[in-house]
Scaffold this active site. Structure first.
Site, mmCIF file in Angstrom:
data_model
loop_
_atom_site.group_PDB
_atom_site.id
_atom_site.type_symbol
_atom_site.label_atom_id
_atom_site.label_comp_id
_atom_site.label_asym_id
_atom_site.label_seq_id
_atom_site.Cartn_x
_atom_site.Cartn_y
_atom_site.Cartn_z
ATOM 1 N N ASP A 1 -3.187 3.781 7.714
ATOM 2 C CA ASP A 1 -2.013 4.072 6.867
ATOM 3 C C ASP A 1 -1.673 5.553 6.857
ATOM 4 O OD1 ASP A 1 -2.189 1.365 6.370
ATOM 5 O OD2 ASP A 1 -2.645 1.546 4.239
ATOM 6 N N ASP B 1 -7.445 -1.679 0.120
ATOM 7 C CA ASP B 1 -6.525 -2.667 0.676
ATOM 8 C C ASP B 1 -7.335 -3.942 0.911
ATOM 9 O OD1 ASP B 1 -4.905 -4.227 2.454
ATOM 10 O OD2 ASP B 1 -3.883 -2.406 3.111
ATOM 11 N N ASP C 1 -9.843 -0.073 4.174
ATOM 12 C CA ASP C 1 -8.647 -0.686 4.766
ATOM 13 C C ASP C 1 -8.946 -1.031 6.228
ATOM 14 O OD1 ASP C 1 -5.915 -1.189 5.563
ATOM 15 O OD2 ASP C 1 -5.198 0.347 4.178
ATOM 16 N N GLU D 1 -2.034 -5.252 -1.631
ATOM 17 C CA GLU D 1 -1.750 -6.120 -0.490
ATOM 18 C C GLU D 1 -2.240 -7.563 -0.629
ATOM 19 O OE1 GLU D 1 0.318 -5.350 1.962
ATOM 20 O OE2 GLU D 1 0.428 -3.150 1.948
ATOM 21 N N HIS E 1 0.797 -1.227 0.000
ATOM 22 C CA HIS E 1 0.000 0.000 0.000
ATOM 23 C C HIS E 1 0.836 1.288 0.000
ATOM 24 C CE1 HIS E 1 -4.443 1.115 1.095
ATOM 25 N NE2 HIS E 1 -4.035 1.687 -0.026
ATOM 26 N N HIS F 1 4.285 1.237 4.104
ATOM 27 C CA HIS F 1 2.894 0.945 3.691
ATOM 28 C C HIS F 1 1.889 1.345 4.779
ATOM 29 C CE1 HIS F 1 2.026 -3.386 5.415
ATOM 30 N NE2 HIS F 1 2.660 -2.640 6.285
ATOM 31 N N ASP G 1 -7.004 -6.192 2.815
ATOM 32 C CA ASP G 1 -7.175 -6.559 4.228
ATOM 33 C C ASP G 1 -8.366 -5.860 4.885
ATOM 34 O OD1 ASP G 1 -6.333 -4.066 5.353
ATOM 35 O OD2 ASP G 1 -4.262 -4.754 5.577
ATOM 36 N N HIS H 1 -6.575 -0.673 8.233
ATOM 37 C CA HIS H 1 -5.621 0.263 8.848
ATOM 38 C C HIS H 1 -5.768 1.647 8.235
ATOM 39 C CE1 HIS H 1 -3.946 -3.871 8.527
ATOM 40 N NE2 HIS H 1 -3.633 -3.683 9.805
HETATM 41 MN MN LIG Z 1 -3.312 -0.415 3.717
#
Ligand SMILES: [Mn+2]
Ligand SMILES: *[C@@H]1O[C@H](CO)[C@@H](O)[C@H](O)[C@H]1NC(C)=O
Ligand SMILES: *[C@@H]1O[C@H](CO)[C@@H](O)[C@H](O)[C@H]1NC(C)=O
Ligand SMILES: CC(=O)N[C@H]1CO[C@H](CO)[C@@H](O)[C@@H]1O
Length: 345
Positions: free
Chosen positions: A152, A256, A148, A301, A125, A165, A258, A150
């Site tokens: 980031d 992302d 995401d 990712e 990312h 990332h 994830d 997260h």
């Molecule tokens: Mn990310």
């Protein structure tokens, strides 16, 4: 018999309002310009550089074509080794990440100049730096929807890991400019996004420094608590209303993998339990497509080496493909080409 006019035609992105009133105005079909970025230096786990080809091998181009979307594949970027790329404190591969993203920014500018919706296949990312920078360099101010687990948004000084990332947003936001130290090969990056033009969806693993930044800047976010409370339909309604309240800017979707629950997309570097379902993820892409403003998409990712079984890889890659198809007008009710004619006996 030709089915035109009354049926929802293939690949068309209609606005939410017109959809509700069943007035499906005609809008130019988007074409996709695909860039593969087999890059993994923004984090320590090998394998994420295989993402672009895995996603292509799962039939992305063919399936986009099948749903009436023109595709130009710009192939893979190549990234040479950067000599003397020593760590700077916690921060690793700074020069490699800086120069890879500079190359990516130029590639995205080319794709936008050619008139396509840009599709970045990552890679990790950290690539959002170049993708968003290049997109903005061509279209001007834009909105960012960041899906995401997260945020980031660590700065080089708040990062607990040194992995870039986990930091891309911090280099892109005007409001954080004064918090970013000078880094080698990063001087070309000009902040190009305002905090008020960002919406986060799916957050559930946010570092203290990141949480402080998000609250300080008042960033609009729908963490998993909000997804639970409001449901994904209301989350997307509020997202689209928020982004179109001022002037309607082109949307950059940075997805992302994830963000989706690891039971569905386990082949990724930093999985976090309790994520979006497959259906919630697809709904996000369908709704963003229907704004007619989607102008660039990152899909990042996907890491096959983090999977335990081949089935894990297939589920992760298949989901990434379906999310991208949703961005380009695939409807779960079905689609058919505008020139489809029913066979007669
Ligand atoms: Mn990310
Ligand atoms: C991308 O690079 C890989 C090797 O890293 C290669 O096998 C593949 O054919 C390339 N794909 C395209 C579309 O250029
Ligand atoms: C773009 O955003 C910047 C920062 O918010 C603002 O100063 C500028 O006027 C905007 N440009 C346009 C063309 O709207
Ligand atoms: C692409 C790029 O900016 N590369 C530069 C990265 O930094 C080294 C020195 O640290 C330069 O030699 C490269 O030209």
């Amino acid at each position: 018999m030709k089915c035109v006019g009354t049926l929802l035609l293939l690949g068309r992105c209609v606005s939410r309002r017109s959809l509700h009133h069943d007035h499906r105005h005609h809008q130019a079909q988007q074409s996709a310009g695909i860039i593969g970025a087999p890059f993994s230096r923004g984090q320590p786990r090998a394998g994420v550089e295989r993402g672009p080809d895995l996603i292509r091998s799962a039939g992305l181009v063919h399936r986009l074509n099948q749903q009436g979307c023109a595709v130009k594949d710009y192939g893979n970027l190549t990234f040479e080794e950067v000599a003397g790329d020593e760590s700077l404190g916690l921060m690793r591969s700074v020069r490699a990440v800086g120069s890879a993203n500079r190359r990516l920014s130029e590639a995205v500018q080319k794709v936008k100049r050619d008139g396509h919706t840009s599709v970045l296949l990552g890679g990790d990312h950290s690539l959002a730096i170049g993708s968003i920078h290049g997109h903005s360099a061509l279209v001007g101010n834009l909105s960012v929807v960041w899906v995401d687990a997260h945020a980031d948004i660590n700065t080089p000084l708040t990062t607990p890991t040194g992995n870039i990332h986990g930091q891309p947003m911090s280099y892109l936001l005007h409001e954080l400019q004064s918090k970013i130290p000078i880094l080698p090969n990063f001087s070309w990056i000009k902040p190009c996004v305002s905090a008020r033009d960002v919406v986060y969806i799916g957050l559930r693993d946010v570092d203290p420094g990141e949480h402080c930044i998000l609250k300080l800047l008042g960033v609009k976010l729908f963490c998993m608590t909000e997804v639970d409370r409001l449901g994904v339909a209301r989350v997307m309604e509020e997202t689209c209303d928020y982004l179109s309240a001022k002037q309607k800017k082109p949307i950059h979707l940075s997805f992302d993998i994830d963000a989706i629950d690891p039971s569905v997309t386990p082949a990724t570097g930093t999985p976090v339990v309790g994520g979006l379902t497959y259906r919630e993820g697809v709904y996000v892409t369908e709704q963003l497509c229907q704004t007619g403003l989607l102008s660039a998409v990152d899909m990042v990712e996907v890491n096959p080496l983090r999977a335990q079984t081949e089935r894990d890889v297939q589920s992760t890659v298949g989901t990434a493909v379906d999310l991208l198809l949703g961005c380009f007008g695939r409807l779960r009710e079905g689609n058919h080409p505008s020139d489809y004619s029913l066979p007669e006996p």
